[in-house]
Design a protein around this motif. Structure first.
Motif, PDB file in Angstrom:
ATOM      1  N   ALA A  34      12.532  13.432  13.964  1.00 35.38           N
ATOM      2  CA  ALA A  34      12.790  12.135  13.325  1.00 35.38           C
ATOM      3  C   ALA A  34      12.115  11.007  14.108  1.00 35.38           C
ATOM      4  O   ALA A  34      11.542  10.082  13.519  1.00 35.38           O
ATOM      5  N   GLU A  35      12.177  11.078  15.436  1.00 37.00           N
ATOM      6  CA  GLU A  35      11.502  10.072  16.258  1.00 37.00           C
ATOM      7  C   GLU A  35       9.990  10.143  16.068  1.00 37.00           C
ATOM      8  O   GLU A  35       9.298   9.120  16.022  1.00 37.00           O
ATOM      9  N   SER A  36       9.481  11.366  15.947  1.00 34.36           N
ATOM     10  CA  SER A  36       8.043  11.534  15.718  1.00 34.36           C
ATOM     11  C   SER A  36       7.642  10.960  14.366  1.00 34.36           C
ATOM     12  O   SER A  36       6.573  10.344  14.232  1.00 34.36           O
ATOM     13  N   ALA A  37       8.504  11.142  13.363  1.00 37.35           N
ATOM     14  CA  ALA A  37       8.219  10.590  12.035  1.00 37.35           C
ATOM     15  C   ALA A  37       8.197   9.063  12.080  1.00 37.35           C
ATOM     16  O   ALA A  37       7.426   8.425  11.355  1.00 37.35           O
ATOM     17  N   GLN A  38       9.044   8.472  12.914  1.00 46.38           N
ATOM     18  CA  GLN A  38       9.029   7.014  13.085  1.00 46.38           C
ATOM     19  C   GLN A  38       7.682   6.558  13.631  1.00 46.38           C
ATOM     20  O   GLN A  38       7.121   5.548  13.181  1.00 46.38           O
ATOM     21  N   GLN A  39       7.147   7.303  14.580  1.00 50.47           N
ATOM     22  CA  GLN A  39       5.822   6.974  15.098  1.00 50.47           C
ATOM     23  C   GLN A  39       4.746   7.198  14.043  1.00 50.47           C
ATOM     24  O   GLN A  39       3.697   6.546  14.065  1.00 50.47           O
ATOM     25  N   GLY A  40       5.012   8.103  13.112  1.00 49.79           N
ATOM     26  CA  GLY A  40       4.087   8.283  11.999  1.00 49.79           C
ATOM     27  C   GLY A  40       3.998   7.043  11.142  1.00 49.79           C
ATOM     28  O   GLY A  40       2.920   6.705  10.629  1.00 49.79           O
ATOM     29  N   VAL A  41       5.121   6.348  10.973  1.00 48.97           N
ATOM     30  CA  VAL A  41       5.115   5.081  10.237  1.00 48.97           C
ATOM     31  C   VAL A  41       4.280   4.047  10.991  1.00 48.97           C
ATOM     32  O   VAL A  41       3.473   3.326  10.398  1.00 48.97           O
ATOM     33  N   ASN A 100       0.816  -1.205   0.000  1.00 44.09           N
ATOM     34  CA  ASN A 100       0.000   0.000   0.000  1.00 44.09           C
ATOM     35  C   ASN A 100       0.858   1.267   0.000  1.00 44.09           C
ATOM     36  O   ASN A 100       1.821   1.375   0.761  1.00 44.09           O
ATOM     37  N   PRO A 101       0.517   2.267  -0.837  1.00 38.22           N
ATOM     38  CA  PRO A 101       1.322   3.494  -0.923  1.00 38.22           C
ATOM     39  C   PRO A 101       1.380   4.304   0.364  1.00 38.22           C
ATOM     40  O   PRO A 101       2.341   5.050   0.579  1.00 38.22           O
ATOM     41  N   SER A 102       0.376   4.192   1.228  1.00 39.70           N
ATOM     42  CA  SER A 102       0.361   5.009   2.448  1.00 39.70           C
ATOM     43  C   SER A 102       1.563   4.704   3.337  1.00 39.70           C
ATOM     44  O   SER A 102       2.132   5.616   3.966  1.00 39.70           O
ATOM     45  N   ILE A 103       1.974   3.436   3.400  1.00 38.65           N
ATOM     46  CA  ILE A 103       3.143   3.072   4.193  1.00 38.65           C
ATOM     47  C   ILE A 103       4.404   3.641   3.548  1.00 38.65           C
ATOM     48  O   ILE A 103       5.286   4.176   4.232  1.00 38.65           O
ATOM     49  N   LYS A 104       4.490   3.540   2.243  1.00 37.96           N
ATOM     50  CA  LYS A 104       5.668   4.041   1.542  1.00 37.96           C
ATOM     51  C   LYS A 104       5.807   5.549   1.717  1.00 37.96           C
ATOM     52  O   LYS A 104       6.923   6.069   1.873  1.00 37.96           O
ATOM     53  N   MET A 105       4.683   6.269   1.720  1.00 39.14           N
ATOM     54  CA  MET A 105       4.740   7.719   1.926  1.00 39.14           C
ATOM     55  C   MET A 105       5.189   8.051   3.347  1.00 39.14           C
ATOM     56  O   MET A 105       5.966   8.995   3.563  1.00 39.14           O
ATOM     57  N   ALA A 106       4.701   7.287   4.327  1.00 37.93           N
ATOM     58  CA  ALA A 106       5.115   7.518   5.712  1.00 37.93           C
ATOM     59  C   ALA A 106       6.605   7.249   5.890  1.00 37.93           C
ATOM     60  O   ALA A 106       7.297   7.969   6.629  1.00 37.93           O
ATOM     61  N   GLN A 130       9.685   9.751   7.086  1.00 38.23           N
ATOM     62  CA  GLN A 130      10.701   9.400   8.088  1.00 38.23           C
ATOM     63  C   GLN A 130      12.106   9.652   7.536  1.00 38.23           C
ATOM     64  O   GLN A 130      12.966  10.192   8.247  1.00 38.23           O
ATOM     65  N   GLU A 131      12.345   9.272   6.292  1.00 37.54           N
ATOM     66  CA  GLU A 131      13.656   9.509   5.690  1.00 37.54           C
ATOM     67  C   GLU A 131      13.953  11.004   5.608  1.00 37.54           C
ATOM     68  O   GLU A 131      15.080  11.454   5.876  1.00 37.54           O
ATOM     69  N   LYS A 132      12.944  11.784   5.244  1.00 33.81           N
ATOM     70  CA  LYS A 132      13.119  13.232   5.165  1.00 33.81           C
ATOM     71  C   LYS A 132      13.490  13.812   6.520  1.00 33.81           C
ATOM     72  O   LYS A 132      14.374  14.673   6.628  1.00 33.81           O
ATOM     73  N   ALA A 133      12.832  13.333   7.573  1.00 34.13           N
ATOM     74  CA  ALA A 133      13.155  13.810   8.919  1.00 34.13           C
ATOM     75  C   ALA A 133      14.574  13.419   9.316  1.00 34.13           C
ATOM     76  O   ALA A 133      15.267  14.157  10.023  1.00 34.13           O
ATOM     77  N   GLY A 134      15.032  12.249   8.867  1.00 35.97           N
ATOM     78  CA  GLY A 134      16.408  11.837   9.144  1.00 35.97           C
ATOM     79  C   GLY A 134      17.422  12.762   8.492  1.00 35.97           C
ATOM     80  O   GLY A 134      18.455  13.098   9.094  1.00 35.97           O
TER      81      GLY A 134
END
Length: 427
Positions: free
Chosen positions: A122-129, A47-53, A57-61
């Motif tokens: 970046a940690e918050s983006a991980q929780q977004g995933v 599903n694309p939604s996971i790939k976008m999340a 996360q990569e962007k936040a890194g």
């Protein structure tokens, strides 16, 4: 000639067998077994939604690398050249080249707080995933259960059509011998036609449900599956209070909310750095002259300190704005916790209500089956009416529909509770 015919017969038989085996293989390939866990795994993979999340996360890194770069030295090279009159009244060339190294030594805590803020984001983006994964698990489960529900309702309507067809034969037979009126035949034909329409609608709903599931799991929309699971009751043993406690401890939204507060605190420190001095170190090497890069050399090394004593209230306003953002983040955290608790309570209550309906609707199905059987026997013996049979059939169809709906509602609300409690968070 006889031998040739024998060999031709063998050849035709062999080719026919090969075609049949190929057709069976193709049919099997087009119709694969699919469980609920399979559906969730495919959705998480495709599903694309996971790939976008994950991309967020990569962007936040990369944001961490950007923030850290502010503390590292920078090297710049610059050069310029002119052609024209010199001070001696002659036409000539003049070149100037410099190589400069600079590095911040102290920024009042601005760079350190910026790096901390980037790490928190970046940690918050991980929780977004994790949040995207949990939402997709629920979407896949809902879609799978909808397919099972639609499949069951197709079966219910098929049974109704079959039952009404058999009853119509009985009515026609009795009409032919003169024991019932033509009205009984007409009414039975109308009921059968209506039942066939309901069956057509049920089949269409099933096709739509299958396409919706395929869309979520990333399969071609026309893919046919053999669904391994079925709608059934499986108890949820965690109490409401424990479910709420687990949700408030594990939900990614809660963790993200805490990260937002930490990031806002770092923002306050960044704003406060405007009231503190800054210290930087620099060194340069220069060349100048009429020939590039220049014959005259010069160099310098220095340490510079700067303290903005008065900025017309700019820093003070920035600090107050950052503090307001922190206050907002804390209020949002309280709101998030309240919303999550409400979500758990609502889904848990709906699950319990559906659980009770499963038992009562199952009893209703058993009673309706017995009632229909009695009505048919009475009608066949001339002691009952056609309307009795039709009403009993309608009641049975509704009872089976209610039972299927209760199972569906229970499983869907159970899936919502599991998502709300974050039982599978991070898996």
């Amino acid at each position: 000639m006889a031998k040739q015919r024998v060999w031709k017969n063998y050849l035709v038989a062999a080719l026919s067998s090969s075609v049949m085996m190929l057709s069976a293989t193709t049919a099997f390939a087009d119709s694969t077994e699919l469980s609920l866990d399979d559906s969730i795994a495919m959705a998480l993979q495709n599903n694309p939604s996971i790939k976008m999340a994950v991309k967020d996360q990569e962007k936040a890194g990369y944001g961490i690398d950007q923030a850290k770069a502010g503390k590292m030295p920078s090297l710049s090279l610059g050069t310029s050249g002119t052609h024209g009159d010199t001070t001696a009244g002659q036409v000539g060339d003049s070149f100037s080249t410099s190589l400069k190294l600079s590095m911040p030594l102290y920024t009042g805590g601005k760079l350190e707080s910026t790096i901390d803020q980037a790490k928190i984001n970046a940690e918050s983006a991980q929780q977004g995933v994790v949040k995207a994964q949990e939402e997709l698990r629920l979407d896949a489960a809902n879609a799978y259960y909808t397919v099972l529900q639609s499949q069951n309702l197709v079966q219910v309507n098929e049974e109704t059509v079959t039952s009404l067809e058999e009853h119509l034969k009985t009515v026609q037979a009795q009409y032919e011998v003169g024991t019932v009126a033509k009205a009984d035949v007409l009414r039975s034909e109308v009921e059968l036609a209506n039942a066939k329409q309901n069956l057509t609608k049920a089949k269409n709903n099933y096709d739509v449900a299958v396409s919706s599931l395929n869309n979520i799991i990333g399969a071609p929309l026309a893919t046919e599956h053999v669904y391994k699971d079925s709608l059934q009751y499986a108890p949820y043993d965690t109490s409401l209070d424990d479910s709420i406690a687990m949700a408030l401890a594990k939900r990614p939204e809660i963790i993200q909310s805490q990260y937002n507060i930490a990031a806002s605190k770092a923002g306050v420190e960044i704003a406060k750095s405007g009231n503190r001095p800054t210290v930087s170190m620099s060194g340069s090497q220069g060349w100048s002259g009429s020939d590039f890069p220049g014959d005259n050399k010069n160099w310098s090394v220095g340490v510079a300190a700067n303290w903005n004593v008065f900025d017309s209230g700019l820093t003070n306003a920035q600090v107050k704005g950052a503090q307001a953002a922190l206050d907002k983040a804390e209020e949002q955290d309280a709101q998030t916790r309240s919303s999550i608790e409400l979500e758990v309570r609502q889904n848990y209550s709906s699950m319990q209500e559906a659980k009770e309906r499963i038992d009562t609707s199952q009893v209703a199905v058993n009673k309706a089956e017995e009632d229909l059987s009695i009505a048919k026997v009475k009608y066949g013996a001339g002691a009952g009416t056609n309307l009795d049979v039709i009403d009993a059939q309608v009641a049975l169809t509704q009872a089976k529909t209610n039972y299927t709906q209760a199972l569906y509602d229970y499983n869907v609300n159970k899936a919502k509770v599991i998502k709300a409690v974050a039982l599978q968070a991070g898996n």
